[in-house]
Design an enzyme around this catalytic site. Structure first.
Site, PDB file in Angstrom:
ATOM      1  N   GLN A  78       0.835  -1.200   0.000  1.00 65.19           N
ATOM      2  CA  GLN A  78       0.000   0.000   0.000  1.00 65.19           C
ATOM      3  C   GLN A  78       0.870   1.249   0.000  1.00 65.19           C
ATOM      4  O   GLN A  78       1.120   1.840   1.037  1.00 65.19           O
ATOM      5  CB  GLN A  78      -0.896  -0.036   1.241  1.00 65.19           C
ATOM      6  CG  GLN A  78      -1.931   1.038   1.307  1.00 65.19           C
ATOM      7  CD  GLN A  78      -3.055   0.814   0.335  1.00 65.19           C
ATOM      8  OE1 GLN A  78      -3.519  -0.288   0.150  1.00 65.19           O
ATOM      9  NE2 GLN A  78      -3.489   1.873  -0.301  1.00 65.19           N
ATOM     10  N   PHE A  79       1.333   1.669  -1.189  1.00 68.58           N
ATOM     11  CA  PHE A  79       2.231   2.822  -1.265  1.00 68.58           C
ATOM     12  C   PHE A  79       1.553   4.105  -0.784  1.00 68.58           C
ATOM     13  O   PHE A  79       2.218   5.036  -0.346  1.00 68.58           O
ATOM     14  CB  PHE A  79       2.787   2.999  -2.680  1.00 68.58           C
ATOM     15  CG  PHE A  79       1.828   3.596  -3.662  1.00 68.58           C
ATOM     16  CD1 PHE A  79       1.825   4.957  -3.906  1.00 68.58           C
ATOM     17  CD2 PHE A  79       0.935   2.796  -4.368  1.00 68.58           C
ATOM     18  CE1 PHE A  79       0.948   5.511  -4.812  1.00 68.58           C
ATOM     19  CE2 PHE A  79       0.064   3.333  -5.277  1.00 68.58           C
ATOM     20  CZ  PHE A  79       0.062   4.706  -5.505  1.00 68.58           C
ATOM     21  N   THR A  80       0.220   4.158  -0.800  1.00 70.07           N
ATOM     22  CA  THR A  80      -0.466   5.383  -0.395  1.00 70.07           C
ATOM     23  C   THR A  80      -0.333   5.683   1.096  1.00 70.07           C
ATOM     24  O   THR A  80      -0.660   6.790   1.527  1.00 70.07           O
ATOM     25  CB  THR A  80      -1.963   5.349  -0.784  1.00 70.07           C
ATOM     26  OG1 THR A  80      -2.588   4.245  -0.146  1.00 70.07           O
ATOM     27  CG2 THR A  80      -2.128   5.247  -2.296  1.00 70.07           C
TER      28      THR A  80
END
Length: 148
Positions: A78-80
């Site tokens: 989950q890069f966000t």
């Protein structure tokens, strides 16, 4: 490294209409990786998660770990989690590691969890995923490596 942990009664990840990972009782982990993260950070967080005592005992106190309740893990990259929304109206993701660094470290993290005896299902790195879960509690924690 930053992980958002949600205790779940069940969870699944769907890609292109197909379930690619699912668990019954356990943790859903949304895993964010930044440029400074190393295998040391991944091992630290894996060990921390494996040892957490966030399941209730007979007295209703959070005193049991995931292995004590035969739980599993659903790990989703989950890069966000490293999105910055302090300026403007659109998030900046410059804090997030590039895929060529993040994917191998996420895979290493998942392997560390497995080496600690946990059953780990995963999402698909870089894919558009539908993550479904039934929160248990709800219990939600943010776990970060020492550097934050």
């Amino acid at each position: 490294m930053r992980v958002l942990l949600q205790r779940a009664k069940d969870a699944s990840v769907v890609v292109d209409g197909e379930i690619i990972g699912s668990i019954e009782k356990g943790y859903v982990l949304l895993v964010g990786i930044t440029h400074k993260d190393t295998e040391k950070d991944a091992a630290y967080i894996a060990k921390k998660i494996a040892g957490l005592r966030i399941y209730e005992d007979e007295e209703g106190k959070m005193n049991r770990s995931i292995d004590e309740v035969a739980g599993s893990i659903l790990s989703v990259s989950q890069f966000t989690l490293y999105g910055n929304v302090q300026k403007g109206r659109r998030p900046s993701f410059i804090q997030a590691a590039r895929p060529d660094q993040a994917e191998p470290l996420w895979e290493y993290f998942n392997e560390q969890l497995r080496e600690l005896g946990l059953n780990v299902e995963t999402g698909q790195f870089g894919a558009m995923m539908e993550v479904q879960l039934t929160n248990d509690g709800p219990v939600t924690l943010i776990i970060e490596s020492p550097q934050g």
